[in-house]
Design an enzyme around this catalytic site. Structure first.
Site, PDB file in Angstrom:
ATOM      1  N   GLU A 107       0.830  -1.200   0.000  1.00 15.21           N
ATOM      2  CA  GLU A 107       0.000   0.000   0.000  1.00 15.21           C
ATOM      3  C   GLU A 107       0.869   1.257   0.000  1.00 15.21           C
ATOM      4  O   GLU A 107       0.536   2.249  -0.631  1.00 15.21           O
ATOM      5  CB  GLU A 107      -0.916  -0.003   1.229  1.00 15.21           C
ATOM      6  N   GLN A 118       5.726 -10.341  -8.935  1.00 18.01           N
ATOM      7  CA  GLN A 118       4.781 -11.175  -9.685  1.00 18.01           C
ATOM      8  C   GLN A 118       3.355 -10.648  -9.632  1.00 18.01           C
ATOM      9  O   GLN A 118       2.568 -10.870 -10.546  1.00 18.01           O
ATOM     10  CB  GLN A 118       4.836 -12.615  -9.151  1.00 18.01           C
ATOM     11  N   PRO A 169      11.633  42.711  22.129  1.00 20.11           N
ATOM     12  CA  PRO A 169      12.559  42.447  23.233  1.00 20.11           C
ATOM     13  C   PRO A 169      13.445  41.231  23.040  1.00 20.11           C
ATOM     14  O   PRO A 169      14.343  40.994  23.836  1.00 20.11           O
ATOM     15  CB  PRO A 169      11.623  42.265  24.427  1.00 20.11           C
ATOM     16  N   ASP A 216      21.629  45.702  15.643  1.00 18.59           N
ATOM     17  CA  ASP A 216      22.337  45.926  16.899  1.00 18.59           C
ATOM     18  C   ASP A 216      22.670  44.612  17.585  1.00 18.59           C
ATOM     19  O   ASP A 216      22.102  43.558  17.271  1.00 18.59           O
ATOM     20  CB  ASP A 216      21.473  46.764  17.852  1.00 18.59           C
ATOM     21  N   LYS A 237      25.618  48.578  19.176  1.00 25.95           N
ATOM     22  CA  LYS A 237      25.846  49.628  20.158  1.00 25.95           C
ATOM     23  C   LYS A 237      25.688  48.975  21.516  1.00 25.95           C
ATOM     24  O   LYS A 237      24.593  48.754  22.009  1.00 25.95           O
ATOM     25  CB  LYS A 237      24.872  50.788  19.979  1.00 25.95           C
ATOM     26  N   GLY A 244      16.668  46.601  18.700  1.00 33.96           N
ATOM     27  CA  GLY A 244      15.975  45.897  19.751  1.00 33.96           C
ATOM     28  C   GLY A 244      14.847  46.739  20.330  1.00 33.96           C
ATOM     29  O   GLY A 244      14.928  47.965  20.403  1.00 33.96           O
ATOM     30  N   GLY A 245      13.766  46.078  20.743  1.00 30.80           N
ATOM     31  CA  GLY A 245      12.631  46.797  21.310  1.00 30.80           C
ATOM     32  C   GLY A 245      11.910  47.619  20.271  1.00 30.80           C
ATOM     33  O   GLY A 245      11.626  47.162  19.166  1.00 30.80           O
ATOM     34  N   ASP A 246      11.612  48.872  20.628  1.00 25.90           N
ATOM     35  CA  ASP A 246      10.969  49.805  19.710  1.00 25.90           C
ATOM     36  C   ASP A 246      12.000  50.834  19.279  1.00 25.90           C
ATOM     37  O   ASP A 246      12.719  51.390  20.122  1.00 25.90           O
ATOM     38  CB  ASP A 246       9.793  50.501  20.413  1.00 25.90           C
ATOM     39  N   ILE A 252      12.234  54.267  21.159  1.00 25.12           N
ATOM     40  CA  ILE A 252      12.475  54.347  22.600  1.00 25.12           C
ATOM     41  C   ILE A 252      13.955  54.085  22.856  1.00 25.12           C
ATOM     42  O   ILE A 252      14.399  52.927  22.817  1.00 25.12           O
ATOM     43  CB  ILE A 252      11.586  53.363  23.378  1.00 25.12           C
ATOM     44  N   ALA A 302      11.041  46.795  25.215  1.00 27.91           N
ATOM     45  CA  ALA A 302      11.593  45.904  26.233  1.00 27.91           C
ATOM     46  C   ALA A 302      10.753  45.942  27.498  1.00 27.91           C
ATOM     47  O   ALA A 302      10.557  44.920  28.173  1.00 27.91           O
ATOM     48  CB  ALA A 302      13.031  46.318  26.540  1.00 27.91           C
ATOM     49  N   MET A 337      19.128  50.589  30.425  1.00 25.24           N
ATOM     50  CA  MET A 337      20.593  50.657  30.488  1.00 25.24           C
ATOM     51  C   MET A 337      21.064  51.149  31.856  1.00 25.24           C
ATOM     52  O   MET A 337      21.837  52.091  31.978  1.00 25.24           O
ATOM     53  CB  MET A 337      21.131  51.566  29.366  1.00 25.24           C
TER      54      MET A 337
END
Length: 486
Positions: free
Chosen positions: A38, A60, A245, A268, A290, A321-323, A326, A352, A405
């Site tokens: 099958e 066969q 984030p 980054d 950075k 990263g993040g927005d 910001i 973040a 930071m």
């Protein structure tokens, strides 16, 4: 601060592949299938649908294949009522065997490889040069799913999920793309313009995927191409894209579309590998990291690089990263682009702070505890604590303060804020690598948190949140570092 030049990414751009997915053009080409089960019948139906010149060696009893051979087919099906022989594999594009006896398997595989034919033995992955994936068929749009033979049922479950996400109408759009492609190619347009057309096509197809395209769609898309071609001045464009984030599942759809259309991605250090994995494969990636308190590319160099690359007609995605709006220095990059006459768009990302709050399961605002939310940076251009922070605002008991930071300056922030009236017992949480599998967090009070930051692993972005709205988390979180498990 040490400066460094932008450089192409050196990390591996594609995660390791257990197998390389390929799509074989088999129309009119000889394919050999040995077996009478099958499973062999199913493989025969699949191969016949490709238009292959299929030769089935059924032993066969060839009766299971008679109906298939007699039915209308896209290719030619020849059923041989005998076993396979080594000469049968000469000139074949593929060889597939549904064989149980191990000595027969080894002989079949040896014969195929001697004839330089890729070979597959059904349900025997150790003997296979290639495998059959689980298919989602919207031909000419085809999606194949493979688990490298580990869990076919799992692959089928994924197929069922994808089937619900891909409307049947996409089959007609894929066919339209195939039919309209010669007209696009005949214009001999630059690559950027051809890509712009197909981006428009894809957007229209995904929006109207429940119906088949018609002549009005073709007319509208080619009219848009005429407009793009007429306004082309050789200048590219820039997209400032928020990578979120870290968790790639938190990317917006618009961010993914930008990554998929990029020619060059400037990213980054904080952008996770999982996010880059979603980018267009052909896009050139350049690290312009950075890193706080470490080697960094000068912002003026990044601005100049963005303008230079976009000036060459490229779509440059500046991935942050993040927005991007910001503490991402987006304002300086926007100003540089506009001064050079380069169009720039902003694609917001989940910040973040939002990612960290979601990971903690809390709201940053609360009717009883926090009527205001403020984001502040933990260091100025000099790397020290900014001198122009509004310390009365930092001490407000009805605010949630998010400090970006802050690893090196939190003790100074604490002292100044408490001096301005902040309650030393105010809940505070430090989050490192929020939303990622190696996320770490410390919950304490603002009075004690700065000295405990050394408990966090070295490296990785640290975000600090301060305010009464965090009280429930502080009460329910261990006083030691809490590491999330993926």
């Amino acid at each position: 601060m040490t400066q460094r030049r932008p450089e192409p990414a050196r990390d591996r751009r594609i995660e390791r592949l257990a197998t390389l997915p390929l799509f074989h053009k088999l129309e009119g080409r000889r394919v050999v299938l040995a077996g009478d089960s099958e499973g062999a019948l199913w493989k025969a139906e699949l191969l016949a649908a490709t238009g292959a010149d299929l030769h089935i060696f059924a032993g066969q009893d060839a009766s299971p294949f008679k109906a298939l051979a007699a039915a209308p087919s896209d290719g030619r099906i020849t059923v041989h009522a005998r076993g396979w022989q080594a000469d049968d594999l000469q000139g074949a594009a593929l060889a597939i065997g549904d064989i149980e006896d191990e000595s027969d398997i080894r002989a079949f595989v040896a014969a195929a490889r001697h004839a330089s034919v890729p070979v597959n033995v059904v349900d025997k992955p150790d003997f296979c040069d290639f495998s059959f994936g689980t298919l989602v068929n919207r031909s000419p749009l085809i999606v194949a799913i493979s688990t490298d033979g580990a869990a076919p049922v799992f692959g089928q479950a994924i197929r069922a999920r994808i089937e619900t996400l891909l409307p049947a109408g996409l089959k007609a759009w894929a066919q339209a793309a195939k039919d309209w492609r010669p007209a696009v190619q005949a214009r001999a347009l630059p690559f950027a313009l051809r890509r712009a057309f197909w981006e428009l096509f894809a957007g229209r197809a995904m929006t109207d995927s429940e119906r088949a395209p018609d002549e009005s769609d073709r007319a509208a898309l080619f009219a848009a191409l005429d407009m793009i071609e007429g306004s082309q001045d050789g200048i590219g464009r820039v997209s400032l894209v928020g990578a979120g984030p870290g968790d790639p599942d938190l990317l917006t759809l618009k961010a993914i579309r930008a990554l998929q259309s990029a020619d060059i991605i400037l990213y980054d250090d904080l952008v996770s590998p999982g996010v880059l994995e979603l980018a267009r494969r052909e896009a050139r990636r350049m690290m312009v990291g950075k890193t706080g308190y470490g080697p960094s590319v000068k912002q003026s160099d990044i601005n100049a690089l963005i303008v230079s690359l976009a000036g060459q007609g490229k779509h440059v995605v500046r991935l942050k990263g993040g927005d991007p709006g910001i503490f991402g220095r987006a304002g300086e990059e926007i100003a540089a682009c506009r001064a050079a006459g380069i169009p720039v768009t902003i694609v917001p990302g989940i910040s973040a702070a939002q990612g960290a709050a979601a990971s903690l399961g809390l709201s940053l605002t609360h009717r009883d505890h926090a009527r205001r939310l403020q984001f502040v940076t933990g260091h100025a251009r000099s790397g020290d604590l900014p001198e122009d922070l509004d310390w009365r605002a930092m001490a407000d008991p009805h605010v949630t303060t998010v400090i970006y930071m802050a690893r090196a300056t939190l003790s100074g922030f604490r002292d100044r804020a408490i001096e301005a009236g902040l309650d030393p017992a105010t809940p505070a949480i430090a989050m490192q690598s929020a939303t990622l599998p190696d996320e770490a967090r410390i919950a304490a009070t603002i009075a004690t948190l700065p000295e405990r930051l050394k408990e966090l692993p070295k490296g990785g972005p640290v975000l600090v949140m301060v305010g009464r709205a965090l009280g429930e988390v502080l009460a329910g979180t261990s006083s030691v570092v809490d590491r999330r498990r993926a």
